[in-house]
Write a protein that holds these residues in place. Sequence first.
Motif, mmCIF file in Angstrom:
data_model
loop_
_atom_site.group_PDB
_atom_site.id
_atom_site.type_symbol
_atom_site.label_atom_id
_atom_site.label_comp_id
_atom_site.label_asym_id
_atom_site.label_seq_id
_atom_site.Cartn_x
_atom_site.Cartn_y
_atom_site.Cartn_z
ATOM 1 N N ALA A 12 0.825 -1.204 0.000
ATOM 2 C CA ALA A 12 0.000 0.000 0.000
ATOM 3 C C ALA A 12 0.863 1.259 0.000
ATOM 4 N N LEU A 13 1.959 1.230 0.775
ATOM 5 C CA LEU A 13 2.875 2.370 0.790
ATOM 6 C C LEU A 13 3.485 2.591 -0.583
ATOM 7 N N ALA A 14 3.896 1.503 -1.243
ATOM 8 C CA ALA A 14 4.479 1.622 -2.580
ATOM 9 C C ALA A 14 3.471 2.211 -3.561
ATOM 10 N N CYS A 15 2.224 1.750 -3.485
ATOM 11 C CA CYS A 15 1.191 2.291 -4.369
ATOM 12 C C CYS A 15 0.916 3.761 -4.058
ATOM 13 N N GLY A 16 0.940 4.104 -2.767
ATOM 14 C CA GLY A 16 0.744 5.492 -2.387
ATOM 15 C C GLY A 16 1.831 6.400 -2.935
ATOM 16 N N GLY A 35 -2.918 27.825 -10.432
ATOM 17 C CA GLY A 35 -2.703 27.957 -9.001
ATOM 18 C C GLY A 35 -1.602 27.031 -8.528
ATOM 19 N N PRO A 36 -1.142 27.242 -7.306
ATOM 20 C CA PRO A 36 -0.073 26.383 -6.767
ATOM 21 C C PRO A 36 -0.523 24.926 -6.705
ATOM 22 N N LEU A 37 0.334 24.036 -7.105
ATOM 23 C CA LEU A 37 0.030 22.608 -7.077
ATOM 24 C C LEU A 37 0.207 22.087 -5.651
ATOM 25 N N PRO A 38 -0.834 21.495 -5.065
ATOM 26 C CA PRO A 38 -0.697 20.959 -3.699
ATOM 27 C C PRO A 38 0.406 19.906 -3.631
ATOM 28 N N ARG A 39 0.972 19.732 -2.466
ATOM 29 C CA ARG A 39 2.054 18.759 -2.308
ATOM 30 C C ARG A 39 1.521 17.331 -2.178
ATOM 31 N N HIS A 40 0.278 17.181 -1.754
ATOM 32 C CA HIS A 40 -0.375 15.866 -1.686
ATOM 33 C C HIS A 40 0.380 14.865 -0.810
ATOM 34 N N LEU A 41 1.113 15.334 0.179
ATOM 35 C CA LEU A 41 1.899 14.422 1.016
ATOM 36 C C LEU A 41 1.028 13.476 1.833
ATOM 37 N N TRP A 42 -0.215 13.858 2.051
ATOM 38 C CA TRP A 42 -1.098 13.010 2.850
ATOM 39 C C TRP A 42 -1.462 11.714 2.135
ATOM 40 N N VAL A 43 -1.300 11.674 0.814
ATOM 41 C CA VAL A 43 -1.650 10.458 0.070
ATOM 42 C C VAL A 43 -0.731 9.291 0.441
ATOM 43 N N PRO A 44 0.610 9.426 0.292
ATOM 44 C CA PRO A 44 1.463 8.313 0.719
ATOM 45 C C PRO A 44 1.450 8.099 2.232
ATOM 46 N N ALA A 45 1.133 9.160 2.992
ATOM 47 C CA ALA A 45 1.086 9.014 4.448
ATOM 48 C C ALA A 45 -0.098 8.161 4.888
ATOM 49 N N LEU A 46 -1.231 8.298 4.202
ATOM 50 C CA LEU A 46 -2.426 7.546 4.576
ATOM 51 C C LEU A 46 -2.495 6.164 3.937
ATOM 52 N N ALA A 47 -1.790 5.965 2.826
ATOM 53 C CA ALA A 47 -1.886 4.705 2.093
ATOM 54 C C ALA A 47 -1.619 3.467 2.966
ATOM 55 N N PRO A 48 -0.552 3.446 3.799
ATOM 56 C CA PRO A 48 -0.331 2.254 4.634
ATOM 57 C C PRO A 48 -1.472 1.995 5.606
ATOM 58 N N PHE A 49 -2.102 3.055 6.120
ATOM 59 C CA PHE A 49 -3.207 2.875 7.057
ATOM 60 C C PHE A 49 -4.446 2.326 6.354
#
Length: 214
Positions: A12-16, A35-49
């Motif tokens: 899941a982390l790898a897919c995130g 507009g500014p492109l969001p960093r989307h860091l929450w996507v790989p952070a939540l993927a393992p959960f």
Amino acid sequence: MDPRTPLVVLAALACGLVGWQWLRAGTYRRPGEGGPLPRHLWVPALAPFVGLAVERSLTDRPWPVLLAPLTLGLVGLVLAAVDADVHRLPNALTVPLVPVAAVLLTGASAATGDWGALARATVAAVLVGGVAILLAFFLHGRSIGMGDAKLLVSIAPTLAWLGWAQLVVGIWLGFVLGGIVALALLLARRATRSTQLAFGPWLVAGAVLAIALA
């Protein structure tokens, strides 16, 4: 601990991370969606959960049963990120997700011998997905968006394969969460009745919660 648990979490982390790289490229944006492109860091952070929640909720099921809910949850994270940014769910993800879900659910039935679950999933896809598409088409601007409707064509069978209760709970939670957020924004005067709000993230959240409660 079940030995497959860390494998699912790592996968899941790898897919995130793959989804995050795609989001960082910003290719999902159309001309004019600046507009500014969001960093989307929450996507790989939540993927393992998400992976952990799916695996733990289906711990007594054979591994092929995990694949469709896991795919829905992980692709759903990326879709939620896009919708939060541009208020749109891209066909590049929602359309291929439908046949992928169909193949994975068929594989789950083949592995378990539970063909009744596949029949239930098919009925849900036709009824829930069909009604959602009709509402989006005929009540354009006054109902859910077409992207949300296409996403429901994948959500409905994935939840229904697990049971009618999961389908009802998942759809209900999606609308409740979306309604609560919309009401909060209205009360905070950060939105009006005509403001377009992203609904995809709450559909995904409702589906994942329903799977976690399976």
